[in-house]
Design an enzyme around this catalytic site. Structure first.
Site, PDB file in Angstrom:
ATOM      1  N   GLY A 107       0.804  -1.215   0.000  1.00 29.28           N
ATOM      2  CA  GLY A 107       0.000   0.000   0.000  1.00 29.28           C
ATOM      3  C   GLY A 107       0.836   1.263   0.000  1.00 29.28           C
ATOM      4  O   GLY A 107       0.401   2.297  -0.503  1.00 29.28           O
ATOM      5  N   GLU A 110       1.607   1.856  -3.567  1.00 25.98           N
ATOM      6  CA  GLU A 110       0.383   2.313  -4.217  1.00 25.98           C
ATOM      7  C   GLU A 110       0.079   3.761  -3.848  1.00 25.98           C
ATOM      8  O   GLU A 110      -0.352   4.557  -4.695  1.00 25.98           O
ATOM      9  CB  GLU A 110      -0.772   1.401  -3.826  1.00 25.98           C
ATOM     10  CG  GLU A 110      -0.667   0.021  -4.439  1.00 25.98           C
ATOM     11  CD  GLU A 110      -1.735  -0.935  -3.942  1.00 25.98           C
ATOM     12  OE1 GLU A 110      -2.342  -1.619  -4.779  1.00 25.98           O
ATOM     13  OE2 GLU A 110      -1.973  -0.987  -2.723  1.00 25.98           O
ATOM     14  N   GLU A 130       2.529  -8.331  -1.814  1.00 22.21           N
ATOM     15  CA  GLU A 130       1.293  -8.949  -1.313  1.00 22.21           C
ATOM     16  C   GLU A 130       1.203 -10.445  -1.614  1.00 22.21           C
ATOM     17  O   GLU A 130       0.590 -11.203  -0.861  1.00 22.21           O
ATOM     18  CB  GLU A 130       0.070  -8.228  -1.901  1.00 22.21           C
ATOM     19  CG  GLU A 130      -0.175  -6.839  -1.363  1.00 22.21           C
ATOM     20  CD  GLU A 130       0.547  -5.742  -2.135  1.00 22.21           C
ATOM     21  OE1 GLU A 130       0.184  -4.564  -1.981  1.00 22.21           O
ATOM     22  OE2 GLU A 130       1.481  -6.081  -2.907  1.00 22.21           O
TER      23      GLU A 130
END
Length: 261
Positions: A107, A110, A130
């Site tokens: 994240g 991202e 992930e």
């Protein structure tokens, strides 16, 4: 879980620092709620022209908070608003610069990719690990996450390698493949990001917002649609005082004085 202040000689740069050191800046719901509130505040401040988001010298963000996700079910993800606040940064009308030192994983990577510009410290690392915990990138509920943004930034082959193996890339590799625009020594990174944000903040806020919108529209549509949108936006600038002032100043060989009108 964040620290905010205004930076720059004219206090026209919004500065947000992720501040959850014990959890390696893991992006939990509370942190993202605070980030959303900070973006709301800076976006409504007429003096702020650009925003910088950073972490610490050691880490940008280790990813989403796994403890918060551990007991989620498919139904809760599908029907709930898990991580819905993540979309806020993609809707920010003002330019956002990510200043990434240390790790930007999952994240965190991202989050950086949702910003408009990424600057990296020379020891930064980017990755989407992930797969190593049995899931895939894509923490954002209502807009594309790692499996969509990363291929657009670095190309399909490298994105596939990173996503399918969980391996990370260095700041230099990120620069070479186009994920980041510049790399600086870690101690200079934040100041360089603020300098760029100051430069943007000194330009016509109308033109900056329209330019950002045009780039993002073209990035997410076909070339023909993007060119059509660009033409309409370009024409619209001729209704602004700033366009007239900018061109007049150029002809008169002086610095323009934009009024954001």
């Amino acid at each position: 879980m964040i620290l905010t202040e205004k930076k720059g000689e004219k206090q026209n740069v919004g500065f947000i620092q992720l501040n959850r050191p014990k959890a390696l800046n893991a992006l939990c719901d509370q942190l993202m709620a605070e980030l959303q509130d900070a973006l709301d505040e800076f976006e409504t401040d007429s003096n702020i022209g650009a925003i910088v988001i950073t972490g610490s010298r050691r880490i940008f963000a280790a990813g989403a908070d796994v403890k918060e996700m551990q007991n989620l079910t498919y139904q809760k993800c599908l029907l709930g608003d898990f991580l819905a606040r993540w979309t806020r940064i993609t809707r920010c009308k003002k330019p956002v610069i990510a200043a990434v030192n240390g790790f930007a994983f999952g994240g965190g990577c991202e989050l950086a990719m949702m910003c408009d510009i990424i600057y990296a410290g020379n020891k930064a690392k980017f990755g989407q690990p992930e797969i190593l915990i049995g899931t895939i990138p894509g923490l954002i509920v209502f807009c594309a996450g790692g499996t969509q943004r990363l291929p657009r930034a670095v190309g399909k082959s490298l994105a596939m390698e990173m996503i399918l193996t969980g391996d990370s890339i260095s700041a230099a590799e990120a620069k070479n493949c186009g994920l980041v625009s510049k790399v600086f020594p870690a101690e200079e990174l934040v100041n360089e990001a603020v300098k760029t944000a100051e430069k943007i903040s000194g330009l016509s806020k109308i033109a900056v917002q329209l330019a950002k919108e045009a780039v993002n529209t073209g990035y997410e549509t076909s070339l023909s649609e993007g060119l059509h949108f660009e033409k309409r936006v370009f024409h619209s600038t001729f209704s602004t005082d700033d366009r007239k002032e900018g061109m007049t100043a150029f002809v008169e060989k002086r610095k323009p004085e934009f009024t954001d009108n």
